[in-house]
Each structure stands twice: as C-alpha cells, then as structure tokens.
Design a protein around this motif. Sequence first.
Motif, PDB file in Angstrom:
ATOM      1  N   ARG A  69      -7.229 -56.084   6.189  1.00 22.22           N
ATOM      2  CA  ARG A  69      -6.746 -57.253   5.507  1.00 22.22           C
ATOM      3  C   ARG A  69      -7.357 -57.439   4.211  1.00 22.22           C
ATOM      4  O   ARG A  69      -8.736 -57.553   4.331  1.00 22.22           O
ATOM      5  N   VAL A  70      -6.841 -57.785   3.301  1.00 21.39           N
ATOM      6  CA  VAL A  70      -7.657 -57.966   1.770  1.00 21.39           C
ATOM      7  C   VAL A  70      -7.056 -59.256   1.122  1.00 21.39           C
ATOM      8  O   VAL A  70      -5.861 -59.586   1.194  1.00 21.39           O
ATOM      9  N   ASN A  71      -8.151 -59.889   1.051  1.00 25.39           N
ATOM     10  CA  ASN A  71      -7.895 -61.445   0.458  1.00 25.39           C
ATOM     11  C   ASN A  71      -8.053 -61.590  -0.994  1.00 25.39           C
ATOM     12  O   ASN A  71      -9.419 -61.477  -1.330  1.00 25.39           O
ATOM     13  N   SER A  72      -7.232 -61.976  -1.856  1.00 23.61           N
ATOM     14  CA  SER A  72      -7.323 -62.027  -3.303  1.00 23.61           C
ATOM     15  C   SER A  72      -8.466 -61.480  -3.979  1.00 23.61           C
ATOM     16  O   SER A  72      -9.312 -61.905  -4.676  1.00 23.61           O
ATOM     17  N   LEU A  73      -8.307 -60.145  -3.931  1.00 21.87           N
ATOM     18  CA  LEU A  73      -9.464 -58.871  -4.405  1.00 21.87           C
ATOM     19  C   LEU A  73      -9.020 -59.229  -6.047  1.00 21.87           C
ATOM     20  O   LEU A  73      -7.942 -59.116  -6.493  1.00 21.87           O
ATOM     21  N   ARG A  74     -10.228 -59.141  -6.706  1.00 26.20           N
ATOM     22  CA  ARG A  74     -10.264 -59.168  -8.183  1.00 26.20           C
ATOM     23  C   ARG A  74     -11.253 -58.588  -8.753  1.00 26.20           C
ATOM     24  O   ARG A  74     -12.188 -58.542  -8.506  1.00 26.20           O
ATOM     25  N   ARG A  75     -10.669 -57.845  -9.970  1.00 26.26           N
ATOM     26  CA  ARG A  75     -11.714 -57.262 -11.034  1.00 26.26           C
ATOM     27  C   ARG A  75     -11.174 -57.078 -12.196  1.00 26.26           C
ATOM     28  O   ARG A  75     -10.152 -56.451 -12.469  1.00 26.26           O
ATOM     29  N   GLY A  76     -11.850 -57.721 -13.100  1.00 27.56           N
ATOM     30  CA  GLY A  76     -11.200 -57.644 -14.854  1.00 27.56           C
ATOM     31  C   GLY A  76      -9.716 -58.092 -14.793  1.00 27.56           C
ATOM     32  O   GLY A  76      -9.225 -58.971 -13.909  1.00 27.56           O
ATOM     33  N   LYS A  77      -9.103 -57.352 -15.656  1.00 28.88           N
ATOM     34  CA  LYS A  77      -7.645 -57.568 -15.981  1.00 28.88           C
ATOM     35  C   LYS A  77      -6.832 -56.642 -15.104  1.00 28.88           C
ATOM     36  O   LYS A  77      -5.712 -56.656 -15.020  1.00 28.88           O
ATOM     37  N   LYS A  78      -7.457 -55.819 -14.487  1.00 32.82           N
ATOM     38  CA  LYS A  78      -6.788 -54.656 -13.715  1.00 32.82           C
ATOM     39  C   LYS A  78      -6.239 -55.393 -12.395  1.00 32.82           C
ATOM     40  O   LYS A  78      -5.068 -55.061 -11.837  1.00 32.82           O
ATOM     41  N   VAL A  79      -7.073 -55.844 -11.809  1.00 32.84           N
ATOM     42  CA  VAL A  79      -6.735 -56.448 -10.266  1.00 32.84           C
ATOM     43  C   VAL A  79      -6.933 -57.947 -10.456  1.00 32.84           C
ATOM     44  O   VAL A  79      -8.138 -58.308 -10.361  1.00 32.84           O
TER      45      VAL A  79
ATOM     46  N   VAL B  61      -5.561 -59.400  -5.583  1.00 34.84           N
ATOM     47  CA  VAL B  61      -4.514 -59.024  -4.783  1.00 34.84           C
ATOM     48  C   VAL B  61      -4.742 -59.210  -3.358  1.00 34.84           C
ATOM     49  O   VAL B  61      -5.944 -59.183  -2.720  1.00 34.84           O
ATOM     50  N   SER B  62      -3.743 -59.597  -2.276  1.00 33.55           N
ATOM     51  CA  SER B  62      -3.908 -59.604  -1.193  1.00 33.55           C
ATOM     52  C   SER B  62      -3.201 -58.905  -0.322  1.00 33.55           C
ATOM     53  O   SER B  62      -1.666 -58.760  -0.624  1.00 33.55           O
ATOM     54  N   LEU B  63      -3.372 -58.262   0.679  1.00 30.02           N
ATOM     55  CA  LEU B  63      -2.593 -57.473   1.256  1.00 30.02           C
ATOM     56  C   LEU B  63      -2.797 -57.106   2.831  1.00 30.02           C
ATOM     57  O   LEU B  63      -4.149 -57.183   3.197  1.00 30.02           O
ATOM     58  N   GLU B  64      -1.886 -56.812   3.804  1.00 30.84           N
ATOM     59  CA  GLU B  64      -2.297 -56.317   5.049  1.00 30.84           C
ATOM     60  C   GLU B  64      -1.731 -54.963   5.364  1.00 30.84           C
ATOM     61  O   GLU B  64      -0.694 -54.657   4.973  1.00 30.84           O
ATOM     62  N   VAL B  65      -2.493 -54.126   6.214  1.00 32.82           N
ATOM     63  CA  VAL B  65      -2.098 -53.039   6.741  1.00 32.82           C
ATOM     64  C   VAL B  65      -2.355 -53.014   8.341  1.00 32.82           C
ATOM     65  O   VAL B  65      -3.408 -53.245   8.715  1.00 32.82           O
ATOM     66  N   ARG B  66      -1.313 -52.615   9.147  1.00 33.82           N
ATOM     67  CA  ARG B  66      -1.326 -52.877  10.455  1.00 33.82           C
ATOM     68  C   ARG B  66      -1.531 -51.389  11.163  1.00 33.82           C
ATOM     69  O   ARG B  66      -1.243 -50.521  10.472  1.00 33.82           O
ATOM     70  N   ALA B  67      -1.855 -51.651  12.102  1.00 34.12           N
ATOM     71  CA  ALA B  67      -2.269 -50.238  13.064  1.00 34.12           C
ATOM     72  C   ALA B  67      -0.823 -49.506  13.123  1.00 34.12           C
ATOM     73  O   ALA B  67       0.235 -50.061  13.411  1.00 34.12           O
ATOM     74  N   GLY B  68      -0.942 -48.239  12.980  1.00 33.33           N
ATOM     75  CA  GLY B  68       0.360 -47.560  12.755  1.00 33.33           C
ATOM     76  C   GLY B  68       1.069 -47.765  11.793  1.00 33.33           C
ATOM     77  O   GLY B  68       2.616 -47.210  12.019  1.00 33.33           O
ATOM     78  N   GLU B  69       0.876 -48.333  10.677  1.00 33.31           N
ATOM     79  CA  GLU B  69       1.799 -48.653   9.589  1.00 33.31           C
ATOM     80  C   GLU B  69       1.412 -47.979   8.321  1.00 33.31           C
ATOM     81  O   GLU B  69       0.235 -47.763   8.130  1.00 33.31           O
TER      82      GLU B  69
ATOM     83  N   ARG C  16     -16.499 -55.182  -6.631  1.00 28.72           N
ATOM     84  CA  ARG C  16     -15.466 -56.376  -6.994  1.00 28.72           C
ATOM     85  C   ARG C  16     -15.916 -57.789  -7.466  1.00 28.72           C
ATOM     86  O   ARG C  16     -17.163 -57.970  -7.097  1.00 28.72           O
ATOM     87  N   GLU C  17     -15.206 -58.412  -8.166  1.00 26.62           N
ATOM     88  CA  GLU C  17     -15.526 -59.711  -8.637  1.00 26.62           C
ATOM     89  C   GLU C  17     -15.287 -60.684  -7.891  1.00 26.62           C
ATOM     90  O   GLU C  17     -15.642 -61.833  -8.106  1.00 26.62           O
ATOM     91  N   GLY C  18     -14.223 -60.758  -6.834  1.00 21.84           N
ATOM     92  CA  GLY C  18     -14.002 -61.611  -6.003  1.00 21.84           C
ATOM     93  C   GLY C  18     -13.202 -61.234  -4.857  1.00 21.84           C
ATOM     94  O   GLY C  18     -12.603 -59.986  -5.096  1.00 21.84           O
ATOM     95  N   GLY C  19     -12.818 -61.669  -3.707  1.00 26.12           N
ATOM     96  CA  GLY C  19     -12.176 -61.240  -2.786  1.00 26.12           C
ATOM     97  C   GLY C  19     -12.951 -60.870  -1.603  1.00 26.12           C
ATOM     98  O   GLY C  19     -14.244 -60.710  -1.500  1.00 26.12           O
ATOM     99  N   GLU C  20     -12.232 -60.631  -0.401  1.00 29.17           N
ATOM    100  CA  GLU C  20     -12.609 -60.264   0.901  1.00 29.17           C
ATOM    101  C   GLU C  20     -11.951 -59.022   1.218  1.00 29.17           C
ATOM    102  O   GLU C  20     -10.549 -59.097   1.078  1.00 29.17           O
ATOM    103  N   ILE C  21     -12.478 -58.343   2.059  1.00 31.28           N
ATOM    104  CA  ILE C  21     -11.866 -57.224   2.861  1.00 31.28           C
ATOM    105  C   ILE C  21     -12.520 -57.288   4.414  1.00 31.28           C
ATOM    106  O   ILE C  21     -13.507 -57.491   4.640  1.00 31.28           O
ATOM    107  N   GLU C  22     -11.364 -57.302   5.276  1.00 31.02           N
ATOM    108  CA  GLU C  22     -11.514 -57.440   6.559  1.00 31.02           C
ATOM    109  C   GLU C  22     -10.862 -56.337   7.347  1.00 31.02           C
ATOM    110  O   GLU C  22     -10.101 -55.766   7.006  1.00 31.02           O
ATOM    111  N   LEU C  23     -11.809 -55.655   8.231  1.00 33.82           N
ATOM    112  CA  LEU C  23     -11.546 -54.682   8.887  1.00 33.82           C
ATOM    113  C   LEU C  23     -11.374 -55.059  10.676  1.00 33.82           C
ATOM    114  O   LEU C  23     -12.345 -55.446  10.925  1.00 33.82           O
ATOM    115  N   ASP C  24     -10.090 -55.104  11.231  1.00 31.55           N
ATOM    116  CA  ASP C  24      -9.945 -55.487  12.693  1.00 31.55           C
ATOM    117  C   ASP C  24     -10.602 -56.836  12.784  1.00 31.55           C
ATOM    118  O   ASP C  24     -11.350 -57.162  13.748  1.00 31.55           O
ATOM    119  N   GLY C  25     -10.400 -57.726  11.961  1.00 30.98           N
ATOM    120  CA  GLY C  25     -10.901 -59.151  11.891  1.00 30.98           C
ATOM    121  C   GLY C  25     -12.323 -59.407  11.550  1.00 30.98           C
ATOM    122  O   GLY C  25     -12.782 -60.433  11.572  1.00 30.98           O
TER     123      GLY C  25
END
Lengths: 483, 446
Positions: free
Chosen positions: A242-252, A255-263, A288-297
């Motif tokens: 799970r990625v929450n409002s990831l940011r870096r400069g003007k390029k990102v 960005v928030s996104l989720e990827v599930r098991a087997g997907e 990264r300048e901001g945002g969070e990354i979670e793996l399996d919670g």
Amino acid sequence: MHALKGVDFDLNTGECVALLGENGAGKSTLIKVLGGAHEPEEGMIEVEGKERRFSGPLDSLEAGVAIIYQEFNLVPGLSAAENIFLGIEPSNYGWVRKSEQNIRAMETFQRIGAEIDPKILCDQLTIAQKQLVEIAKALVRDAKILVMDEPSAALTKKEVEQLYLLVDDLKSKGIGIVYVSHRLEEVERLADRAVVMRDGERVGELSREELSRGKIIELMVGRSMDREFPSHTRNIGKVRLRVNSLRRGKKVRGVSLEVRAGEIVALTGLVGAGRTETGRLIFGADSREGGEIELDGRKLELRNPSDAIKEGICLLTEDRKEQGLILGLSVQENFGLPNLERFSRSGWIDQKRERASFSRFVEQIRIKISGPAQLAGQLSGGNQQKVVLAKWLERNAEVLIFDEPTRGIDVGAKFEIYQWMNRLADQGKAILMISSELPEVLGMSDRILVMKEGEVRGEVENGEGITQEKLIALAIGEKERAA
Amino acid sequence: MMKILKALFSSDYGMLGALLFLCVFFSSITYEQQQPVGEEGANQLSEEIIEKFPVAGTVLIVGKKGVDGNAFVEGIRKRLTREGWEIKGALTGGPPEFGRALRNVFETNSSLDLVACEQFFAQLPVVENLRKLNPASSEMRVMTPKSYGWPNFLKASNLLNVANQIAVIAILAIGMTLVIITAGIDLSVGSLIAFSAVLATWTIREWTGGVDASVFGMTVGCALAMLASGGLGLFSGAMVAYFNVPPFVASLGMMMVASGLAYMLSGGLSIYQLPASFDWLGRGDDLGGIPNAVTLMAVLYIAAHLLMSRTTIGRHVYAVGGNPEAARLSGVPVKRILLWVYASSGVLAGLGGIVMASQFRSGDPKYGLMYELYVIAAVVVGGTSLSGGRGKIFGTLIGAFIIAVIQNGMNLTGVQSYTQKVVLGMVLLAAVLLDMLKKRGWKLQE
C-alpha cells in the motif's frame, strides 16, 4: 559462431522493406555490414548494379547507403547544421561558410518537414529531432538507401505518426528504406515487404498482402503462436503493498496505490507521466519527499534500495544495460549480487552454492548462455531480462515492480516473461507492472492505473469494455480530449 | 607466432608472458663468467686442492677485504689445516698486502707449494714478477675457484634485490588496484608515504623513546601512522562518495595536504633518532634469506587476491566499478564500498611509508616523490582498466615486477637513468595499447 549465414537481401527504389527478427537473429550484424562497420567474410554488396566493397563507414556513405543507428552519431556540442555537414563543410580554404551551411540545412529540414533551428546545439534537441537531424545528414550526402534501426523505439505516439509520414514521403522521392523494428503494427502500416531473419539466416519473406501479425510472429519464432499473452486465472487476496500519497518534485505528486496478493496491477500513462519515478520511489532508489509505503500492513522506512530488498521489494528496471545489470561482470556474478548474503558466511562467498543455485534458474527460466562465466553484456535483451528475473527470484521477493518488462525483448522471450509474471502472481506475490505497451497492459493486468503529470488520474478494473482508446483518453486527460 | 602471442596476451594474466620474456631477455644479455665467492668458493677450491695434491704442503691463502673475502680465506684455512697443510699465511687485502706476503715467504727461504686465492689475485703482475726473479717459486702453483657461466640477472641475490626494490610500490599498488577498479584514481599515495614515514618516526622520537624505543613503542608509532594515512584516505573517499568530487581532484588535493603535513611535522628535516632494530622490516631477512619486506608483500598480495575473488566485499568493488547505478539498485552499499576502498589505499600507502622508513632507518618528507605515478603504471601495465570494473590483483603484481625487472635489467647493462625513464614510459604506452587491442579483438582499426 557466425552471426550471419549467407543472407540475401534486396531493396528496390522507393521501397520500404521491414527487417524483422528476434534479438540475436542477426539484424544488427546485417546493418553493420551495410554500414561498413563489419566486413563480410563472404558474399558481396551491389548498389545500383555496381559491386561495392564497404570497409569503413565512409565507403558505404559514398555508395549512397546511410545508416541511422539507435544510438545517434551526433556531436552534442555542435549545432544541428554543423552536425549535418560534419566532414563535408562548405568552405573556402578551410574557412567554413557558415551562412551557406545554415541555409542548406534549413532547406533540407524543410524537405523533410522538420521545424528545427539549424543553429541550435544538438544536446538541446529531443530524440525525435535528433532523428530528423540524422535523416537530414543522410539526405545532404545524397543517400539513396536509408537503413533505420528501430527508429520508433524512443518516440512518443505523435512523433511516431510524423515519422510514418516522413517515411512515406521519402519513398515517394525514390529513396529505398530498410526499416528494422520490433513493433509489428508499424510493420503492417509501413512496409511494402518484410524480410524475416532467425539465427543469422533469412527464413522468409512476406509480401504486402501476406503481412499479418500472426504470420510474422510465426516466422520469427519458428513456430506458430496463437496468442501473445498466456492465459491465467487469478486468485486475489489481501492487500500486500500500500502506497500513500507518495511525492517527489514535479514527477510524483501524491501517488496512492494498492497491490493485492496474487494481483498484477498495471501502471500506465504517457512518457513523462511519472510511472518510472513512482516505481523507483517504492524501491527506495530515490529519496521521497513525502508519503508512506506499507507492506502487509507494516509501515516501511526505506532509505535506499538495499533496505527495500531486505523487505522483499524488488525493481526490474526498464533499462537493463544501464541499471539492471553490470555488463562487465559474468551472468553468475550479476545473479549473485543481491543474494550474496545467502551464499556467504562471514563475508566469504560459497561459489559452489552460488553456481548450483544459478544453474537451477538457468534451467527453469531457460536462459541461453554459454556458461556461468559469460559476461552479461554479451547476452541478448531477452536473456538479460531473464538473468535479472533470476536474481530477484532467488531473492524470493514479495513485491515485484516490473518497469517495461518486455521492452527490446523478442517475441518468444516476451511470452516466457509473461508466464513467469503469472506464475509469481499465482504464488501470492504482489506485482506492479509499469508499461506503455497498451496490448500488454490489457493482456496481463487485473487492474489498471493511469498516470498523468505525476498523479494517478484513473483506475479501472481490467475486463470487457476496456479498450486501448479508453486508456489513451485517460492518459491524455479530459481537457485535451475536449479540445 | 602471432597466434601464440595473442593467446598469451589474451588471458587474464596476459602480462605474465611479457614478464617471462623480459626475464629471458635480461638473462641472456647479462650472461657472463661468475666467480664463486665466500664459503661457496672456499669449499669448491678446497676440494680441488685436496684432489690435486695427494700430499699436504705449504699454502698462502689470499682473499679480498670484506665479508666474502673473509669467509673465503677462513673456509680454506680451516679445511686445509684439518688436512695437515702448513699455512704460511692467510690474509685479506689488496695487491700490496698480497705482494708483501709473497715476498715474505720467499725471503725467509721457505718453499711455497700453493697460493690459493680469488681470481682477482691470480692475474696480478706480482705473481709473474716473482717467477722471473725467484727460481724457487717455479714449483709454486696458483689456484683459484673455478668460474662458471651464469646470468648476472638470475643470481639469487639480484632476484631478491629486484623484489626488495619493488616491495613498496607493489604494496601501494594493491590499494591503487582497488581504487582503479572502482573507476577512480588515488594520486595521494606518494605523499602518504612521506606523511606516514614522518609521522611514525616523529612519534617514536617524541613520544615512545627515540633511540631507546622498545618494540612496543615502535609498533605504536607505526600503527598510528597507518591509521592516520587511512584516515586521510577515508577523507578523499568521502569527498568522492558523498560529494561526487572527481577522484582525480579529491586525491590531488589530498596529495598536497599529506605532503604539506609531512613537511610541517618534520620541519623539513630527516628524522633519524630511531633504534637500530627499526630496520627489521626494511632490511631484515628472517625467512630463509628472503627480505622481510618481500615476505610482507607476498602475504598482502595473497590476502588481497582472496579478498577480491572470494568475498562479498571484492564482488561489490567490481560491481561498483562496473556500473555504480546498477550496483546500487542491486542492493550494493556503493558509498560505503568507495569509502572502504580509499581508506584501504591510504592504509597501504601508510604501510609502504613505514617499510621505506625502515629501509633507510629514518623518516623524511621527501620520500615517495612521484611514486603515485609508478604505482599507477604498475596497475595499468598489470591489465587493470582505468574505466573500472575490470582488473586482477596478481596482474598488478606482475605489472610491478615488469617495471622492476626492466629497471634492474637496465641497471645491470649500464643503461643511463635518463634513458631508463624513456623506456619505462614506452612500456607503459605499449601495455595500454595491448589492452586496447585486446578489447577490440586484435583489430588495428575499429
């Protein structure tokens, strides 16, 4: 080993012949022979009925054959006009007549419909513009034959369309064109004829009427392939990445996104939309300048790629030669690099274990190598990608980010890479596939995220009713579509 | 012929062929008649005398001044005394002493059956003159050790000399090889030699007892010097790794800093207030006559070879040099590896400085001038690519020896030192040219 084994090839005035083949089929070698970079051991080259010997690039240029390589031969610090006339400058006793040079460059640009200032320095040009300068360079040298090596590979959709028009135009002016490409749809669009090579031999020729994707693939691979993408059924589980409002400069930009098991989640969009940058941020390759990354919670603190690798996240970069592999090291050493701690005890590498593990993957993934000591730089694109895949499979990564997984890879190897992606999904891994090949996005993914200007602008479940047109509309954005 | 040459140069240690060729070449042109000296000569001559003279007689034994001459005279005297010979005289010296001794014997009217001497004395006119003037001497025989043909170059003493002379450069070249494999360069190693030599000797003089320093005191001084050199190396490494300063510039700066520090610390003068035993490392030969510096060099090379070929650190160094970005994305701690590599180069340069200080039993800020260039030459001749990612530790050792053998061979054949520089420069260019050809697959044109 011979890269070319008695290849015949002919080209008529004003004709466009597509030269096709998997990586390692001998296309590049043939081009180099035509360009005078390699001398043939046997056989001969005739231009307009006259036998020619090409022992250097100048010989072939003189005979009217110009090659436009993928890596352009332009001097970055010189202007467009200076590059065009490099070596044949109009001059008086060594003094270059600059204004004449610029005017003639301008005229040549007009002939090919290019809007480029002749005085601009070449390192300020876009890739498409550089290509046009190369073409202009060939034209002022009176080239009658133009050999283009994957000219569309690095162009945007719009630029590709312009290139097609230019090719048609050059044909009508009597210039013969050899068009090397991996993209089958553009072969259908452009070519009068297609010559297919495999393992250094010419295996067949298709006339304009016979040209179809199926036929081409069949000839290239040497067996019939009913489909480009392997079938799959998915068993999708809990959210893993799970990625929450990831940011870096003007390029990102959030960005928030989720990827599930087997997907398999596809991340697509136009070039420059921030897809690769997002992938690199998740992998810790950039800070990264901001945002969070979670793996399996669990929240992860990733400061660099090594942290990400320890957590089981890996990135298969789009550019294997520059970022994925160390070309001067052996395939086995490349394979071992992220896995050394598994093969070593207090710093000492157990080379037997490393070799054993590597040979297991060589068999499983069917990597074609002469031995574990072969240098990574000597492999074809497909095999290089397989070595990269092997190193992350050994690592047992839980999240795999594939950036343009099949760029520059031949059809046969593509299918195998797709099979592996499906297999990994079946094992419950989370897969994020960054791709600009829309057929690939539609053929492989379960969910599609479309990025634009550093943000995720659309998310759709893949399935009936999702077409390339819809994705493009999302990628371009509503505003432009309205206009 | 070309094929054999190609095969030779194509292997990983291609320059080994060049080294062997040089050895054969210098052996053949330095082939001459050799005189056995010292104990060896004494044994050989004694055996011959005993064989030729079934009955013991009277003998005068003569040898040149010096260690070898003494051993020669003593050896024969002992042996012939045991056999019952009457020793009329056993002396070392030059022609005047020899002539005086001869005249003495005949003036006392005693007879002399044999003069056992080194080759040098047998050819002196004094012997001929004596025969003319004194008929009693007509029975006298003059015997010398038998000479034999052998290249000066291949004499054990010369070979050890070659190894000993290159030891400092070879030790530094280990660190330089690591640095160059990471696509860097370290110009500071020459100055670090001076810095380390001065710091070690200064510490011993000022803090740990000077002339009366104990082994422990000397060890402390040397360890401190190596650590400090490593620290300076680490600093260059940090400039390269964290601030992207080009290695050429970072180490150029450090080269000046280290040299300046050496002058400041020593006040520009030699530091020689050291115990006699300080020369153990540089001049001792504890292991069967092999100089300690050579033993140290050999141990370091074996260790470095294992490190580079068998350990994760070695693999990482190659990866960083081959493609730093790809290495980083494969989880290699690129910055840490760069730091480590430059620090190692510093420590090894420090060690080289200590070996040199020990060889001269003093520390001087002028040590190691231009050494960085010889060190880089050794690495390049040894086949390490300046563009990084490629190179072998033992290749560097071979490169160092090629330089040493050429220098030594030219010294033996009396080539001027100015000419030697020209030749060495050409060798360096030839090595790089060969490397380029190898990369291109032996084509002169691309």
